[in-house]
Design a protein around this motif. Sequence first.
Motif, mmCIF file in Angstrom:
data_model
loop_
_atom_site.group_PDB
_atom_site.id
_atom_site.type_symbol
_atom_site.label_atom_id
_atom_site.label_comp_id
_atom_site.label_asym_id
_atom_site.label_seq_id
_atom_site.Cartn_x
_atom_site.Cartn_y
_atom_site.Cartn_z
ATOM 1 N N ALA A 18 0.714 -1.246 0.137
ATOM 2 C CA ALA A 18 0.201 -0.092 -0.134
ATOM 3 C C ALA A 18 0.828 1.334 0.008
ATOM 4 C CB ALA A 18 -0.921 -0.014 1.242
ATOM 5 N N GLN A 21 2.233 1.702 -3.440
ATOM 6 C CA GLN A 21 1.058 2.277 -4.574
ATOM 7 C C GLN A 21 0.761 3.794 -4.104
ATOM 8 O OE1 GLN A 21 1.587 -0.258 -6.613
ATOM 9 N NE2 GLN A 21 -0.595 -0.770 -6.928
ATOM 10 N N GLN A 60 -5.535 7.409 3.761
ATOM 11 C CA GLN A 60 -4.709 6.415 3.411
ATOM 12 C C GLN A 60 -3.366 6.966 3.884
ATOM 13 O OE1 GLN A 60 -5.173 4.029 -0.018
ATOM 14 N NE2 GLN A 60 -7.052 5.147 -0.465
ATOM 15 N N SER A 280 -15.112 -3.961 -1.438
ATOM 16 C CA SER A 280 -14.939 -2.803 -0.596
ATOM 17 C C SER A 280 -16.099 -2.941 0.458
ATOM 18 C CB SER A 280 -15.483 -1.340 -1.343
ATOM 19 O OG SER A 280 -16.707 -1.332 -1.834
ATOM 20 N N GLY A 331 -4.281 0.214 -8.102
ATOM 21 C CA GLY A 331 -4.879 0.261 -6.879
ATOM 22 C C GLY A 331 -4.306 -0.871 -5.806
ATOM 23 N N ILE A 332 -4.949 -0.946 -4.744
ATOM 24 C CA ILE A 332 -4.461 -1.917 -3.552
ATOM 25 C C ILE A 332 -5.362 -2.942 -3.760
ATOM 26 C CG2 ILE A 332 -3.890 -2.078 -1.263
ATOM 27 C CD1 ILE A 332 -3.396 0.992 -1.167
ATOM 28 N N LEU A 333 -6.563 -2.862 -3.422
ATOM 29 C CA LEU A 333 -7.441 -3.860 -3.516
ATOM 30 C C LEU A 333 -8.208 -4.116 -4.747
ATOM 31 C CD1 LEU A 333 -8.441 -5.786 -1.152
ATOM 32 C CD2 LEU A 333 -10.221 -4.098 -0.810
ATOM 33 N N SER A 349 -10.352 -1.199 -8.719
ATOM 34 C CA SER A 349 -10.213 -0.669 -6.981
ATOM 35 C C SER A 349 -10.840 0.585 -6.891
ATOM 36 C CB SER A 349 -8.529 -0.532 -7.360
ATOM 37 O OG SER A 349 -7.753 -1.524 -7.078
ATOM 38 N N ASP A 354 -9.785 0.823 -0.764
ATOM 39 C CA ASP A 354 -8.366 0.853 -0.328
ATOM 40 C C ASP A 354 -8.392 1.508 1.195
ATOM 41 O OD1 ASP A 354 -7.908 -0.460 -2.658
ATOM 42 O OD2 ASP A 354 -6.784 1.270 -3.363
ATOM 43 N N TYR A 355 -9.070 2.623 1.384
ATOM 44 C CA TYR A 355 -9.121 3.168 2.704
ATOM 45 C C TYR A 355 -9.622 2.361 3.738
ATOM 46 C CZ TYR A 355 -10.296 6.181 6.627
ATOM 47 O OH TYR A 355 -10.453 6.809 7.782
#
Length: 368
Positions: A18, A21, A60, A280, A331-333, A349, A354-355
């Motif tokens: 994370a 990214q 984030q 999410s 993105g992360i997820l 994402s 992500d947050y």
Amino acid sequence: MIEKETLRKKIDAAFAFAGEQLRCLVETCPDYFPMYTTGGKWKHTGEAWTNWCEGFLGGQLWILYERTGGEWFHDRAEHYSRLIEHRKTDRNVHDLGFLFWSTWKRWYDLTGDAAANRVVIEAGQTLALRFQEKGQYLRSFVADESLFIDIMMNVGIIFYAAQQTDDDNLWRIATRHCLTTRRYLVRGDGSTAHEGIFDAATGEFLRQSTHQGWRGDSSWARGLAWALYGFGTAYRFTGDPRFLRTAEICALYYIENTPAHGVPPNDWTEPDPKLPYESSAAAIAASGLFNLARLTGAPAQAWLYRDYALQIVDTLTGPEFLANETPGWEGILKHGMYHQKKGLGVDESVMWGDYFFLEALSKAVKHV
Ligand code: GLY
């Protein structure tokens, strides 16, 4: 059974990824506020529908600062928070909790800076101006007659502003909004409707509806995750057992209707959904379940919520969801969803995913 040492390593790896990214996003697209990726890329010209995500990048960065102590994260977190300060008087959206709880409230909690606290309070006071006396709810950005389940994630900032300023009217507004949402949008089985439509002239409730779910009487997963988390927050502020019970029936609906890996589809009741995941919603639910585990007075329930939240985190830190093995993905997820019907951010994402994923990781790490 989750192996704690293994999960701890997965969480460490996810945080490290994370950080990379976020650094890349901030350096390649300075002062840009992404919402969802397209083909894994943050920068595109896709429609926003509404502007509710501008706090999640700063949020984030604050989480990464809290975890690493890195000065770069602190500097950028402040910068991205300052960029949205003017939104504290924004009367066009119902999302000032999303914007300011993730940024200026984190800033205040980490530093005790009274000026940051004043920004949070002002945002809460602005949000309260959306209250419809006829109907007793905070109206959504769509229309006076519209109440969204999402607003349960924002109403906490009004309770906070009320507490900080000793303002009974703000407290009344926040409480009435929660009670109205509970009455008309949360069903007996713990499922939730996305939207309630009222007669704005009389305040009479007319029907349940949806924008991002399958249909009016269905169960949009992210909406339920907002309710699970948001009613928990309402209980934390008020101690009102009705709000805890509501959060808990939403939690049980989530757990009973989701596959064992913990990630729901976009809507539980949609027959043959085109896509299996809305990651999410899972990230939000995990973070909300960690809160509920602390809030419930029942040890067996606390164990259930914590264990299930850890299961979600275990799933989301695996290669199907974490983008660290997907070259070029920004993105992360992965496997999030913004607005299926409009075709926005479908299987992508999303900034809030992500947050809340990072927020859930920072809670999970205390249990592994
Ligand atoms: N607007 C909030 C959501 O899409 O969940």
